[in-house]
Design an enzyme around this catalytic site. Structure first.
Site, PDB file in Angstrom:
ATOM      1  N   CYS A  20       9.656  19.440  15.358  1.00 44.23           N
ATOM      2  CA  CYS A  20      10.505  19.517  14.185  1.00 44.23           C
ATOM      3  C   CYS A  20      10.237  20.795  13.384  1.00 44.23           C
ATOM      4  CB  CYS A  20      10.325  18.356  13.217  1.00 44.23           C
ATOM      5  SG  CYS A  20      10.664  16.770  13.906  1.00 44.23           S
ATOM      6  N   ARG A  46      11.601  24.571  17.710  1.00 38.96           N
ATOM      7  CA  ARG A  46      10.693  23.469  17.377  1.00 38.96           C
ATOM      8  C   ARG A  46      11.340  22.109  17.571  1.00 38.96           C
ATOM      9  NH1 ARG A  46       6.360  24.950  14.582  1.00 38.96           N
ATOM     10  NH2 ARG A  46       6.112  22.817  13.895  1.00 38.96           N
ATOM     11  N   TRP A  93      12.921  16.985  16.253  1.00 39.99           N
ATOM     12  CA  TRP A  93      12.469  16.632  17.609  1.00 39.99           C
ATOM     13  C   TRP A  93      12.001  15.195  17.488  1.00 39.99           C
ATOM     14  CZ3 TRP A  93      12.882  18.987  22.166  1.00 39.99           C
ATOM     15  CH2 TRP A  93      12.184  18.429  23.243  1.00 39.99           C
ATOM     16  N   ASN A 119       7.809  16.860   9.085  1.00 43.07           N
ATOM     17  CA  ASN A 119       7.389  17.224  10.443  1.00 43.07           C
ATOM     18  C   ASN A 119       6.039  16.570  10.682  1.00 43.07           C
ATOM     19  OD1 ASN A 119       6.530  18.353  12.826  1.00 43.07           O
ATOM     20  ND2 ASN A 119       5.839  20.241  11.844  1.00 43.07           N
ATOM     21  N   GLY A 120       5.932  15.726  11.700  1.00 48.23           N
ATOM     22  CA  GLY A 120       4.658  15.072  11.993  1.00 48.23           C
ATOM     23  C   GLY A 120       4.858  13.599  12.291  1.00 48.23           C
ATOM     24  N   GLU A 497      -3.001  19.830  39.767  1.00 45.06           N
ATOM     25  CA  GLU A 497      -2.271  20.435  38.647  1.00 45.06           C
ATOM     26  C   GLU A 497      -2.594  21.926  38.528  1.00 45.06           C
ATOM     27  OE1 GLU A 497       0.183  21.074  35.355  1.00 45.06           O
ATOM     28  OE2 GLU A 497       0.206  19.748  37.105  1.00 45.06           O
ATOM     29  N   LYS A 501       0.183  25.037  38.844  1.00 46.41           N
ATOM     30  CA  LYS A 501       0.360  26.090  37.835  1.00 46.41           C
ATOM     31  C   LYS A 501       0.272  27.474  38.481  1.00 46.41           C
ATOM     32  CE  LYS A 501       1.896  24.214  35.379  1.00 46.41           C
ATOM     33  NZ  LYS A 501       2.098  22.806  35.434  1.00 46.41           N
ATOM     34  N   GLU A 504       3.341  28.195  40.931  1.00 46.98           N
ATOM     35  CA  GLU A 504       4.672  28.335  40.317  1.00 46.98           C
ATOM     36  C   GLU A 504       4.754  29.582  39.433  1.00 46.98           C
ATOM     37  OE1 GLU A 504       4.002  24.713  37.135  1.00 46.98           O
ATOM     38  OE2 GLU A 504       6.067  25.272  37.631  1.00 46.98           O
ATOM     39  N   HIS A 520     -11.952  18.212  56.829  1.00 43.28           N
ATOM     40  CA  HIS A 520     -11.138  17.670  57.931  1.00 43.28           C
ATOM     41  C   HIS A 520      -9.941  18.564  58.227  1.00 43.28           C
ATOM     42  CE1 HIS A 520     -13.494  13.989  57.741  1.00 43.28           C
ATOM     43  NE2 HIS A 520     -13.367  14.049  56.440  1.00 43.28           N
ATOM     44  N   LYS A 620      13.277  24.390  33.574  1.00 41.99           N
ATOM     45  CA  LYS A 620      12.429  23.481  32.801  1.00 41.99           C
ATOM     46  C   LYS A 620      12.746  22.038  33.131  1.00 41.99           C
ATOM     47  CE  LYS A 620       9.262  22.351  30.039  1.00 41.99           C
ATOM     48  NZ  LYS A 620       7.898  22.576  30.489  1.00 41.99           N
TER      49      LYS A 620
HETATM   50  C1  AGP Z   1       5.721  21.891  36.048  1.00 38.88           C
HETATM   51  O1  AGP Z   1       5.135  23.001  35.499  1.00 38.88           O
HETATM   52  C2  AGP Z   1       7.121  22.094  36.430  1.00 38.88           C
HETATM   53  N1  AGP Z   1       7.880  22.560  35.366  1.00 38.88           N
HETATM   54  C3  AGP Z   1       7.757  20.899  37.136  1.00 38.88           C
HETATM   55  O2  AGP Z   1       6.972  20.575  38.246  1.00 38.88           O
HETATM   56  C4  AGP Z   1       7.920  19.639  36.283  1.00 38.88           C
HETATM   57  O3  AGP Z   1       6.695  19.066  35.999  1.00 38.88           O
HETATM   58  C5  AGP Z   1       8.802  18.635  37.044  1.00 38.88           C
HETATM   59  O4  AGP Z   1      10.042  19.231  37.288  1.00 38.88           O
HETATM   60  C6  AGP Z   1       8.959  17.325  36.277  1.00 38.88           C
HETATM   61  O5  AGP Z   1       9.659  17.543  35.088  1.00 38.88           O
HETATM   62  P1  AGP Z   1       9.776  16.339  34.028  1.00 38.88           P
HETATM   63  O6  AGP Z   1       8.410  15.989  33.560  1.00 38.88           O
HETATM   64  O7  AGP Z   1      10.649  16.899  32.945  1.00 38.88           O
HETATM   65  O8  AGP Z   1      10.434  15.187  34.721  1.00 38.88           O
END
Ligand code: AGP
Length: 625
Positions: A20, A46, A93, A119-120, A497, A501, A504, A520, A620
Site C-alpha cells: 500500500c 506499492r 495492496w 499502510n500495514g 530455490e 534463482k 533464471e 548416485h 512475473k
Molecule cells: C520464480 O522466481 C519465478 N518467478 C517463477 O518460478 C514463479 O515462482 C512461478 O511462476 C510461480 O509463480 P506464482 O507463485 O505467482 O504462482
C-alpha cells in the site's frame, strides 16, 4: 544528508516493506487533487488494486474511491480534480478484505467526520471492532483500517482535539501501521502516525506533504523528515510538528536533503527492485508471520479433517511447499505430498475426492498451471486452501479458505521475499496443526515462538554480514560455466530455490541435488574446480553432509559453503564460506540460508550485465500452460 546509493545501500533506513502507498498534502492555495493523483502514481508500485482520496471542502468530507488501477479510477472518478486545501490518498495492496469500493481507502467513521488511510496490518483490530460495535458503531468494510476512524470518532468525544484523539487511538493499536487522518473538526491539518510501516514527511514552501516513500513528493520537495517508530506528526500548510505517541512530548527533527532522482527513489535507493525486495525481508517475514491467526486456524482444521493432503504450486512457490512438507511432518506428524502443479492431475488425479485437501501456494494467484490443477481438484470435490500475495486473485476466488502472504508487491520477476513469506505462513499452519494434534512439547513450541520473534534480526544480520562477501565470491567465480547446489533434509528445498534463482537470472546451467543423492550420478560431473555450493546448517543432517563435502573435495570441487558462524568442520573443508547467525531452529533455516543464494544470483546477473529485475523469457505471472 542522504548521499547517492551504491550497490550495498548501508545509509538507507532498512525499515520498509512495500504494501500500500499512502500520501497526503496540506497547502495554502490550489487544489489537492492533482498533487494527490501525482503522488499516488509514483507510489503505484506499492499496490494497485484500489485507489482513493479524501479532502475537506466547506466543512464537509469529500471521498472518492474505487476498485481498480489509478488510471482506471481516474477515468471514472476524476480523482485528480478533488478540490480542497487538505487531502489524503491511498493506493492499495489488499491484506484484509478483497479489493472492492467498500474496502478501498480512505475509510471513514459513522458520521463522515474522520477519514483515514493506512499502510500495514493492525493485529488487534477484531477485538477493537467488537468493542466499538457494542457501542453502536456501524462498519461498512471488511478492513482492519476502518476501526481507526471509529476509534478516533469515539476518542474525539472526550479528547481536547484531533491530535490527542489520534494519539490515544494509536496507543490502543498493535501491529504495523502508517496512518494519515483528516477531520472536519480541524480542517487545516493532517495528523499521521507511524509504527514499523514507512512514513516520510516532505517539507515544502507553503505546503507540506507525507507519503509511504520519498518518490511520492520528490518532484515538489527534496527536504525530507523521517518519522521514527511510535512517532506522530501534525502537518499544516506552514508547519510540521513531530511528537512521541507514548508521552505526547514534542521532538525536534531537522529535515534532510535527498539527492536522488525519482527512479532511484522508487527502488528505495537500491539499484534494482530485486535488491530492494531482498532487503525488505526482515519486515515482510514479520508481516507474513502476522497473517490472520483465525484463517490459519481454519486452514489447520480443514487439514485435520482430510484423509489426503497435497501442496500444490510452481517454481519458487513449489520450493516453499517442499520445505513446508518437512515442517508438517516434523511438527504435526502430518503427511503432505508436495506436487508441481503441471504434473498434479496426471500424477494424482485419480486419488482426489471429498476427503482431499489441496493447499495451493501462488504469489500472483494467477499461474495457469496452478489454477488448472485447482479447478480439476475442486471438480473432484477437494477442499481448496490458498496462500497468495494478491487478494482478489483467481486463486482467492477458487479457495474455500485463503490467507495472504503479506509481502506486498514483488516487482522483480525473480521471487525472493515471496519464498520466505510463503514458507513462514505455511510454518504457521504447521504450528497450528501441531497445537490441535498436541504433537509438540511446550518447550519445542516456545523454541519456535522465540525463533519467530528472532527471525527479522537473523535475516538482517545475514544480509548485512553476507552482502559484501557474496559479491566478492561472485567476482571470484564469475567465469565458471555451471554451479551445483547441495543440501540435506529441509535444505534440499533451499538448494533447489538457490539453483532456480541462479539459472533464471544468470542463464547459467545450474544443478541442485539432495546431497546424499549426488553420489548416485551428479558426482561424475565434478572435476578440478567445479563449483559446489553446500547449504549446511547445524541441524539433524549436519553430520551426514560433512561426508558429502569430503566426497566433493576428494574430486577437487571448489566448495562454497553456507554455514553457521561458529562452524569449524565444514568451514575447514571449504574453499569459501558464507556465515549465518548460529542457533536458528532447523525448521527456520530455509528462511535465512536462502538469503546468500538470492544475493549470489543477483550479483552474478549484474556481473554478467543482465537486468536482474526482468530476466529474458520469463514473466512475473505465467498465465499460459
Ligand atoms: C520464480 O522466481 C519465478 N518467478 C517463477 O518460478 C514463479 O515462482 C512461478 O511462476 C510461480 O509463480 P506464482 O507463485 O505467482 O504462482
Amino acid at each position: 544528508m542522504l548521499i547517492a546509493p551504491n550497490h550495498e545501500p548501508a545509509e538507507f533506513p532498512r525499515k520498509m516493506a512495500t504494501m500500500c502507498g499512502i500520501s497526503g498534502v496540506v497547502q495554502e492555495t490550489g487544489q489537492v487533487g492533482p498533487v494527490l493523483y501525482d503522488s499516488l502514481k509514483r507510489l503505484e508500485y506499492r499496490g494497485y488494486d484500489s485507489v482513493g482520496e479524501a479532502s475537506i471542502v466547506d466543512g464537509r468530507l469529500l471521498v472518492k474511491k474505487e476498485k481498480g488501477k489509478i488510471d482506471e479510477v481516474e477515468r471514472e472518478l476524476r480523482i485528480s480534480d478533488l478540490p480542497g486545501l487538505v487531502g489524503i490518498g491511498h493506493t492499495r495492496w489488499a491484506t484484509h478484505g478483497a479489493p472492492s469500493r467498500e474496502n478501498a481507502h480512505p475509510q471513514t467513521d459513522c458520521n463522515q467526520t474522520v477519514a483515514v488511510v493506512h499502510n500495514g496490518i493492525i493485529e488487534n483490530y477484531m477485538e477493537i471492532k467488537q468493542e466499538l460495535e457494542a457501542k453502536g458503531h456501524r462498519f461498512k468494510s471488511r478492513t482492519d483500517t476502518e476501526i481507526v476512524a471509529h476509534l478516533v470518532e469515539e476518542n474525539l468525544k472526550q479528547a481536547p482535539g484531533l491530535v490527542e484523539a489520534v494519539r490515544q487511538t494509536s496507543k490502543r493499536l498493535t501491529g504495523a501501521y502508517a496512518l494519515a487522518l483528516i477531520s472536519v473538526t480541524e480542517p487545516d491539518k493532517i495528523v499521521c502516525v507511524r509504527r514499523e510501516s514507512p512514513l516520510v514527511i516532505g517539507a515544502g514552501i507553503n505546503a507540506n506533504y507525507l507519503a509511504s516513500d520519498i518518490p511520492a513528493f520528490l518532484p515538489r520537495t527534496k527536504s525530507v523528515i523521517l518519522l521514527e517508530d511510535d512517532e506522530m506528526a501534525v502537518l499544516t500548510h506552514n508547519r510540521v510538528r513531530v511528537m512521541k505517541v507514548g508521552s505526547g512530548e514534542e521532538v525536534l527533527r531537522e529535515p534532510m536533503v535527498v539527492e536522488w532522482g525519482v527512479e532511484t527513489a522508487t527502488k528505495g535507493g537500491y539499484p534494482h527492485f530485486m535488491m530492494k525486495e531482498i532487503y525488505e525481508q526482515p519486515l515482510t517475514v514479520r508481516n507474513a508471520l502476522r497473517t490472520s491467526p483465525m484463517y490459519i486456524d481454519l486452514m489447520a482444521s480443514a487439514v485435520t479433517r482430510a484423509k489426503r493432503i497435497f501442496m500444490l504450486a510452481c517454481g519458487t512457490s513449489y520450493h516453499a511447499c517442499l520445505a513446508a512438507t518437512y515442517a508438517f511432518a516434523n511438527l504435526a506428524k502430518v503427511e503432505v505430498t508436495p506436487v508441481v502443479a503441471s504434473e498434479f492431475i496426471e500424477s494424482y488425479g485419480a486419488l482426489i475426492d471429498g476427503d482431499t485437501v489441496v493447499l495451493t501456494v501462488s504469489q500472483s494467484g494467477e499461474t495457469a498451471d496452478t489454477l488448472t490443477a485447482v479447478r480439476s481438484a475442486k471438480d473432484r470435490g477437494a477442499t481448496i486452501l490458498g496462500v497468495t500475495n494478491v487478494m482478489g486473485s483467481t486463486l482467492t476466488r477458487l479457495s474455500d479458505v485463503y490467507v495472504g502472504q503479506n509481502s506486498g508487491p514483488e516487482m522483480g520477476v525473480a521471487a525472493t521475499k515471496t519464498f520466505t513469506a510463503q514458507y513462514s505462513v505455511l510454518l504457521k499452519i504447521a504450528v497450528a496443526l501441531a497445537r490441535k494434534g498436541g504433537t509438540l512439547s511446550r518447550a519445542r513450541m516456545e523454541e519456535l515462538e522465540r525463533g519467530f520473534e528472532e527471525l527479522p534480526k537473523w535475516i538482517s544480520a545475514a544480509l548485512s554480514n553476507g552482502g559484501g562477501i557474496v559479491k566478492r565470491i561472485v567476482e571470484r567465480n564469475a567465469d565458471r560455466f555451471s554451479f551445483c547446489f547441495l543440501g540435506r533434509g529441509i535444505s534440499v528445498a533451499t538448494a533447489l530455490e538457490g539453483r532456480l534463482k541462479l539459472l533464471e537470472l544468470s542463464y547459467l546451467p545450474a544443478i541442485a541435488y539432495p546431497a546424499g543423492e549426488s553420489k548416485h550420478g551428479f558426482i561424475s560431473v565434478v572435476d578440478d574446480g567445479y563449483p559446489v555450493l553446500f547449504i549446511a546448517p547445524h541441524d539433524e543432517a549436519y553430520s551426514k553432509i560433512i561426508g558429502n563435502v569430503m566426497e566433493m573435495k576428494a574430486r577437487h570441487a571448489h566448495v562454497i559453503s553456507i554455514i553457521e558462524e561458529d562452524d569449524t568442520q565444514v568451514a575447514n573443508l571449504s574453499d569459501e564460506t558464507i556465515l549465518i547467525p548460529k542457533g536458528i531452529p532447523s525448521l527456520l533455516t530455509p528462511i535465512v540460508f536462502v538469503l546468500p543464494l538470492q544475493l549470489f544470483a543477483y550479483y552474478m546477473a549484474v556481473r554478467k550485465g543482465y537486468n536482474p529485475d526482468f530476466p529474458r523469457n520469463l514473466a512475473k505471472s505465467v498465465t499460459v500452460h
